[in-house]
Design a protein around this motif. Structure first.
Motif, mmCIF file in Angstrom:
data_model
loop_
_atom_site.group_PDB
_atom_site.id
_atom_site.type_symbol
_atom_site.label_atom_id
_atom_site.label_comp_id
_atom_site.label_asym_id
_atom_site.label_seq_id
_atom_site.Cartn_x
_atom_site.Cartn_y
_atom_site.Cartn_z
ATOM 1 N N ILE A 85 0.805 -1.112 -0.033
ATOM 2 C CA ILE A 85 -0.016 0.153 0.126
ATOM 3 C C ILE A 85 0.840 1.284 0.099
ATOM 4 C CG2 ILE A 85 -1.707 1.309 1.471
ATOM 5 C CD1 ILE A 85 -2.671 -1.320 2.311
ATOM 6 N N LEU A 86 1.975 1.122 0.487
ATOM 7 C CA LEU A 86 3.022 2.267 0.726
ATOM 8 C C LEU A 86 3.794 2.405 -0.448
ATOM 9 C CD1 LEU A 86 3.944 1.678 4.530
ATOM 10 C CD2 LEU A 86 2.302 3.307 3.629
ATOM 11 N N LEU A 87 3.876 1.747 -1.609
ATOM 12 C CA LEU A 87 4.502 1.903 -2.546
ATOM 13 C C LEU A 87 4.328 3.215 -3.260
ATOM 14 C CD1 LEU A 87 4.245 -1.666 -4.023
ATOM 15 C CD2 LEU A 87 6.256 -0.777 -2.982
ATOM 16 N N PRO A 88 5.261 4.090 -3.699
ATOM 17 C CA PRO A 88 5.183 5.403 -4.006
ATOM 18 C C PRO A 88 4.570 5.420 -5.495
ATOM 19 C CG PRO A 88 7.428 4.937 -4.439
ATOM 20 C CD PRO A 88 6.809 3.758 -3.407
ATOM 21 N N GLU A 89 4.688 4.468 -6.361
ATOM 22 C CA GLU A 89 4.127 4.663 -7.622
ATOM 23 C C GLU A 89 2.566 4.374 -7.618
ATOM 24 O OE1 GLU A 89 6.761 3.196 -6.967
ATOM 25 O OE2 GLU A 89 8.406 4.086 -8.259
ATOM 26 N N THR A 90 2.109 3.839 -6.578
ATOM 27 C CA THR A 90 0.814 3.376 -6.698
ATOM 28 C C THR A 90 0.008 4.040 -5.659
ATOM 29 O OG1 THR A 90 1.232 1.202 -5.248
ATOM 30 C CG2 THR A 90 1.253 0.947 -7.684
ATOM 31 N N ARG A 91 0.555 4.900 -4.599
ATOM 32 C CA ARG A 91 0.122 5.477 -3.561
ATOM 33 C C ARG A 91 -1.150 6.287 -4.135
ATOM 34 N NH1 ARG A 91 3.538 8.629 -0.123
ATOM 35 N NH2 ARG A 91 4.862 6.505 -0.449
ATOM 36 N N GLY A 92 -2.202 6.023 -3.775
ATOM 37 C CA GLY A 92 -3.447 7.044 -3.981
ATOM 38 C C GLY A 92 -4.000 6.805 -5.316
ATOM 39 N N THR A 93 -3.658 6.025 -6.258
ATOM 40 C CA THR A 93 -4.127 5.846 -7.867
ATOM 41 C C THR A 93 -4.820 4.504 -7.713
ATOM 42 O OG1 THR A 93 -1.994 4.996 -8.360
ATOM 43 C CG2 THR A 93 -2.261 7.454 -8.523
ATOM 44 N N ASP A 94 -5.633 4.212 -8.900
ATOM 45 C CA ASP A 94 -6.175 3.081 -9.038
ATOM 46 C C ASP A 94 -5.362 2.327 -10.113
ATOM 47 O OD1 ASP A 94 -8.505 3.847 -7.769
ATOM 48 O OD2 ASP A 94 -9.480 4.480 -9.424
ATOM 49 N N LEU A 95 -5.076 1.079 -9.869
ATOM 50 C CA LEU A 95 -4.307 -0.073 -10.402
ATOM 51 C C LEU A 95 -5.024 -0.068 -11.886
ATOM 52 C CD1 LEU A 95 -2.804 -2.364 -8.027
ATOM 53 C CD2 LEU A 95 -1.725 -0.421 -8.980
ATOM 54 N N ALA A 96 -4.223 -0.256 -13.061
ATOM 55 C CA ALA A 96 -4.804 -0.654 -14.399
ATOM 56 C C ALA A 96 -5.284 -2.025 -14.472
ATOM 57 C CB ALA A 96 -3.727 -0.266 -15.087
ATOM 58 N N ASP A 97 -6.341 -2.206 -15.011
ATOM 59 C CA ASP A 97 -6.881 -3.592 -15.109
ATOM 60 C C ASP A 97 -5.896 -4.440 -16.123
ATOM 61 O OD1 ASP A 97 -8.954 -3.190 -13.538
ATOM 62 O OD2 ASP A 97 -10.151 -2.729 -15.343
#
Length: 97
Positions: A85-97
């Motif tokens: 959850i704390l990874l900077p690239e994915t923090r606060g964004t939706d992951l692509a399908d």
């Protein structure tokens, strides 16, 4: 001695293990540059597979104390899932399908 707590922790651990395994593919593909992407994803996949191989061996630690395998199986995936959850690239964004 508390079967409900044991079952809940086992289910949470299983969920976090599945989530962290799936996230490692998505994150490692984005983390490594194109030149070494296949090697990086393969290394992450191999690490996950080695952990799967070690799982039956961790269960054998129950001979020393009944709570040791449950503590390892319950805490390691939860910590891994929370760290994802704390990874900077994915923090606060939706992951692509």
């Amino acid at each position: 001695d508390q079967p409900v707590v044991t079952t809940v922790l086992a289910i949470i651990g299983k969920f976090m293990a599945s989530a962290s395994f799936s996230t490692s593919y998505v994150y490692s593909a984005e983390l490594f540059p194109t030149v070494v992407r296949q090697t990086g994803v393969g290394l992450c996949s191999m690490s996950a597979r080695v952990a799967g191989i070690m799982a039956p061996l961790i269960r054998l630690l129950g001979q020393y104390h009944r709570a040791i395998p449950m503590a390892i199986f319950g805490s390691a995936p939860v910590v891994g899932g929370l760290l994802c959850i704390l990874l900077p690239e994915t923090r606060g964004t939706d992951l692509a399908d």
